[in-house]
Design a protein around this motif. Structure first.
Motif, PDB file in Angstrom:
ATOM      1  N   ARG A  53       0.828  -1.203   0.000  1.00  0.00           N
ATOM      2  CA  ARG A  53       0.000   0.000   0.000  1.00  0.00           C
ATOM      3  C   ARG A  53       0.865   1.258   0.000  1.00  0.00           C
ATOM      4  NH1 ARG A  53      -4.620  -0.165   4.412  1.00  0.00           N
ATOM      5  NH2 ARG A  53      -5.216   1.710   3.259  1.00  0.00           N
TER       6      ARG A  53
ATOM      7  N   GLN B 269      -6.914   4.171 -11.374  1.00  0.00           N
ATOM      8  CA  GLN B 269      -6.445   2.794 -11.255  1.00  0.00           C
ATOM      9  C   GLN B 269      -5.572   2.600 -10.023  1.00  0.00           C
ATOM     10  OE1 GLN B 269      -7.437   0.176 -12.984  1.00  0.00           O
ATOM     11  NE2 GLN B 269      -8.797   1.511 -14.183  1.00  0.00           N
TER      12      GLN B 269
ATOM     13  N   LEU C 144      -7.801   2.556  -6.989  1.00  0.00           N
ATOM     14  CA  LEU C 144      -8.468   1.259  -6.870  1.00  0.00           C
ATOM     15  C   LEU C 144      -7.510   0.190  -6.355  1.00  0.00           C
ATOM     16  CD1 LEU C 144     -10.641   1.189 -10.138  1.00  0.00           C
ATOM     17  CD2 LEU C 144     -11.477   1.272  -7.776  1.00  0.00           C
ATOM     18  N   ARG C 145      -6.284   0.216  -6.864  1.00  0.00           N
ATOM     19  CA  ARG C 145      -5.292  -0.771  -6.422  1.00  0.00           C
ATOM     20  C   ARG C 145      -4.986  -0.603  -4.940  1.00  0.00           C
ATOM     21  NH1 ARG C 145      -0.247  -0.475 -10.246  1.00  0.00           N
ATOM     22  NH2 ARG C 145       0.519  -1.922  -8.658  1.00  0.00           N
ATOM     23  N   GLU C 146      -4.922   0.654  -4.506  1.00  0.00           N
ATOM     24  CA  GLU C 146      -4.634   0.889  -3.097  1.00  0.00           C
ATOM     25  C   GLU C 146      -5.771   0.380  -2.215  1.00  0.00           C
ATOM     26  OE1 GLU C 146      -4.251   4.272   0.260  1.00  0.00           O
ATOM     27  OE2 GLU C 146      -4.821   4.849  -1.772  1.00  0.00           O
ATOM     28  N   GLN C 147      -7.013   0.662  -2.639  1.00  0.00           N
ATOM     29  CA  GLN C 147      -8.158   0.208  -1.861  1.00  0.00           C
ATOM     30  C   GLN C 147      -8.277  -1.315  -1.867  1.00  0.00           C
ATOM     31  OE1 GLN C 147     -11.633   2.274  -3.281  1.00  0.00           O
ATOM     32  NE2 GLN C 147     -10.668   4.285  -3.073  1.00  0.00           N
ATOM     33  N   ASN C 148      -7.972  -1.910  -3.015  1.00  0.00           N
ATOM     34  CA  ASN C 148      -8.124  -3.357  -3.140  1.00  0.00           C
ATOM     35  C   ASN C 148      -6.956  -4.126  -2.524  1.00  0.00           C
ATOM     36  OD1 ASN C 148     -10.579  -3.153  -4.476  1.00  0.00           O
ATOM     37  ND2 ASN C 148      -9.618  -3.055  -6.495  1.00  0.00           N
ATOM     38  N   SER C 149      -5.817  -3.420  -2.314  1.00  0.00           N
ATOM     39  CA  SER C 149      -4.640  -4.127  -1.817  1.00  0.00           C
ATOM     40  C   SER C 149      -4.873  -4.729  -0.432  1.00  0.00           C
ATOM     41  CB  SER C 149      -3.439  -3.168  -1.756  1.00  0.00           C
ATOM     42  OG  SER C 149      -3.678  -2.115  -0.827  1.00  0.00           O
TER      43      SER C 149
ATOM     44  N   ARG D  41      -8.028  -5.710   0.638  1.00  0.00           N
ATOM     45  CA  ARG D  41      -9.352  -6.342   0.687  1.00  0.00           C
ATOM     46  C   ARG D  41      -9.286  -7.766   1.229  1.00  0.00           C
ATOM     47  NH1 ARG D  41     -13.183  -5.313  -4.242  1.00  0.00           N
ATOM     48  NH2 ARG D  41     -13.196  -3.332  -3.136  1.00  0.00           N
ATOM     49  N   TRP D  42      -8.396  -8.598   0.663  1.00  0.00           N
ATOM     50  CA  TRP D  42      -8.296  -9.978   1.149  1.00  0.00           C
ATOM     51  C   TRP D  42      -7.755 -10.010   2.565  1.00  0.00           C
ATOM     52  CZ3 TRP D  42     -10.976 -13.517  -0.977  1.00  0.00           C
ATOM     53  CH2 TRP D  42     -11.265 -13.464  -2.350  1.00  0.00           C
TER      54      TRP D  42
ATOM     55  N   ARG E 155      -8.565  -7.837   4.827  1.00  0.00           N
ATOM     56  CA  ARG E 155      -9.720  -7.595   5.695  1.00  0.00           C
ATOM     57  C   ARG E 155     -10.635  -8.820   5.763  1.00  0.00           C
ATOM     58  NH1 ARG E 155      -9.040  -2.581   3.125  1.00  0.00           N
ATOM     59  NH2 ARG E 155     -10.530  -3.095   1.475  1.00  0.00           N
TER      60      ARG E 155
END
Length: 609
Positions: free
Chosen positions: A202, A254, A257-262, A264-265, A267
């Protein structure tokens, strides 16, 4: 933008760019918190009180189950429910107080940092603003420093709050049942495993996103400013600039989005692990009660333990995320501190000199300078301007004429030799005093988006109405002001774009008249004026230069002819100097300039007359 390695792993280059948590960096961050020590102590006290009060609802729940429900005591049930409600209310009130103090502290720290940044940037040398992107400056001043709020009021307080909650909850858990407490905390190590890699990933994405945000801010600033939008329209580049913006905006989106999704798993895993604990407690508690292995254990204790365990996992998970957020915030502080650490070679010396410059000569002693070390601009500039005289500087385009005069107010410092006024090196002057003695009128007159009066008073806030009127009269501005319905209160527009070139120039000349400097620099000051307007204020300029040491960079022969001496800059030196007639007779660079530039203008003006 550097790409991430396969499956999100960082490349060697990316690992080298990760933030370094040093003692110096942490102490520097803490230095901004130190003035608010008492407020922070109050915050920490409310946090501790909130953590203790927060235990009570779970403990009361255990009593409700064991004493009120199992004991079938309705009065006690109502009493315990009311007590639980009161504790919840008190906890919320404490949280509001904590939130208010936190917000106050963070905003005051932002206030301090913005003041420090603005003051620091105000004193940066002129070269900084000619090379740095304006979008970067605005990002540091607004976005980056404002982001400190979340670090101060969020990250720091969260650390203290979560530590207090974890400690008090563990004490309560082991007090009620050490066996169930051990069962409940067995999953905590599983929360730690993915944290480190997620934090690094992140951080790198955030760094790239910040860089792209700077690029987007620069594009917005350039194309949506008054001058930039005009250029876009004149060259019909709306579609091209739109496509550029879309491309940069796509990259920013993009990266966001990558930062937010990094995480996700990460969490998802945290959520799964935190649900396992209560199930284990129910199982262990049920086995202990059913098997009578722990006769003292009650259903209420199991219920309270589950409630407390749920209270424990959230701050533990948050503390692990704090590592991620803290790593992320280092990029923010690093960017801010990088600006604070920018060197400023042009500073006022301690006890700077304040000599009388009115009767002092200006002396350039073998001055050399270059913007690019590989491309020397000035190699040996050597001349003297006697006090009270007016010297003109001419030369081919790009020869360094403006650079020569920029040494006087120390917009740049010489790299070799020195420039003196009244025998004192300008670098030894008190910088504010030095610039107070010098008035400059440039070709591109900058005006603030305010009224005519406000732009005039920028030179002298104490100027009287009579002095303003006199300055406007000398600058041939009175008739223009009188023709405006709002007079001196007329708005000039962004960068003065509501005025013509000549009106802006006359306003800037009136502003310098109000400053009443001892030394005057005119850097092609009449180039924006037509011949009629120039002739109208030429006498005013001559009156202004009377008794003042003046250096004029001129492109019009009428101005040059009135100079006491003409200096010709070419190939980094003063190639020629003398009067107009003397230089023409020599047949050198000046004569060439005269034949190619000045003579054409002179003939054109003669034809019009």
């Amino acid at each position: 933008m550097r790409p991430l390695g396969p499956r999100g792993f960082l490349t060697d280059e990316e690992k080298q760019s990760l933030p370094t948590v040093s003692r110096e960096l942490l102490l520097r961050i803490l230095s901004y918190l130190r003035p608010y020590t008492l407020q922070f102590l109050l915050v920490f006290l409310t946090i501790l009180l909130s953590a203790v009060v927060g235990l009570l609802p779970s403990i009361i729940t255990g009593r409700i189950v064991d004493e009120a429900l199992v004991g079938q005591n309705m009065a006690l049930l109502v009493k315990l429910l009311l007590l639980a409600f009161v504790t919840l209310t008190v906890s919320q009130v404490i949280s509001v107080l904590e939130s208010y103090i936190n917000a106050w502290i963070s905003q005051r720290i932002i206030f301090d940092m913005k003041n420090q940044m603005y003051d620091h940037l105000q004193h940066m040398p002129h070269a900084f603003f000619t090379s740095e992107k304006q979008g970067d400056i605005i990002t540091r001043m607004n976005t980056d420093i404002s982001g400190v709020s979340s670090v101060i009021s969020g990250t720091l307080s969260s650390i203290v709050s979560n530590v207090a909650t974890v400690v008090t909850t563990l004490v309560a858990l082991f007090t009620m049942s050490w066996k169930l407490a051990l069962v409940g905390i067995v999953v905590i190590p599983l929360l730690i495993l993915p944290t480190k890699s997620v934090g690094k990933k992140r951080y790198q994405i955030l760094t790239d996103a910040q860089a792209k945000n700077d690029e987007m801010n620069q594009l917005i600033n350039e194309t949506l400013s008054v001058s930039g939008s005009l250029l876009v329209k004149l060259f019909t580049r709306e579609r091209r600039e739109y496509e550029r913006f879309v491309a940069v905006n796509e990259e920013v989106t993009q990266l966001s989005l990558r930062e937010q999704n990094s995480g996700r798993w990460f969490r998802v895993l945290m959520g799964m692990f935190t649900q396992v604990g209560p199930l284990l407690i129910y199982f262990a508690g049920g086995w202990l009660i059913i098997s009578r292995y722990d006769p003292a254990l009650t259903v209420g204790t199991v219920t309270a333990t589950v409630s407390l365990i749920n209270r424990l996992y959230r701050p533990v998970e948050s503390l692990l995320n704090i590592h991620v957020d803290f790593t992320r915030s280092l990029a923010l502080f690093t960017r801010i501190f990088n600006y604070f650490d920018l060197p400023n070679p042009i500073q006022s010396p301690a006890d700077g000199a304040k000599p009388d410059v009115a009767a002092g000569d200006i002396r350039y002693e073998h001055v050399s300078f270059s913007y690019d070390p590989e491309k020397p601009l000035l190699t040996d500039i050597d001349f003297t301007v006697p006090a009270g005289k007016m010297y003109a500087i001419v030369g081919p385009s790009g020869s360094g004429k403006s650079t020569v005069v920029n040494f006087l107010p120390r917009l740049y410092d010489v790299l070799g030799g020195r420039v003196t006024i009244a025998g004192v090196d300008v670098r030894d002057f008190d910088l504010e005093y030095l610039r107070e003695q010098i008035g400059v009128v440039t070709q591109d007159s900058y005006l603030f988006n305010g009224t005519i009066r406000e732009n005039l008073l920028y030179a002298n806030e104490q100027a009287t109405p009579e002095e303003i009127e006199a300055a406007c009269y000398i600058a041939n501005l009175s008739d223009f002001i009188a023709a405006q319905p709002e007079g001196l209160e007329t708005m000039v527009g962004n960068r003065g774009l509501k005025l013509s070139g000549g009106e802006k120039q006359r306003l800037s000349i009136a502003r310098v008249i109000l400053k009443d400097p001892k030394i005057l620099i005119l850097d092609e000051a009449t180039s924006a004026l037509d011949s009629i307007t120039e002739n109208a204020i030429q006498d005013a300029l001559e009156a202004l230069m009377e008794g003042r040491t003046s250096i004029v960079i001129a492109h019009r022969l009428s101005t040059i002819l009135k100079a006491d001496r003409i200096l010709v800059v070419k190939d980094g030196v003063i190639a020629e100097q003398g009067t107009h007639e003397e230089l023409l007779e020599r047949g050198g660079t000046y004569r060439e300039l005269y034949e190619t530039q000045f003579r054409q203008i002179l003939d054109y003006e003669a034809e019009k007359n």
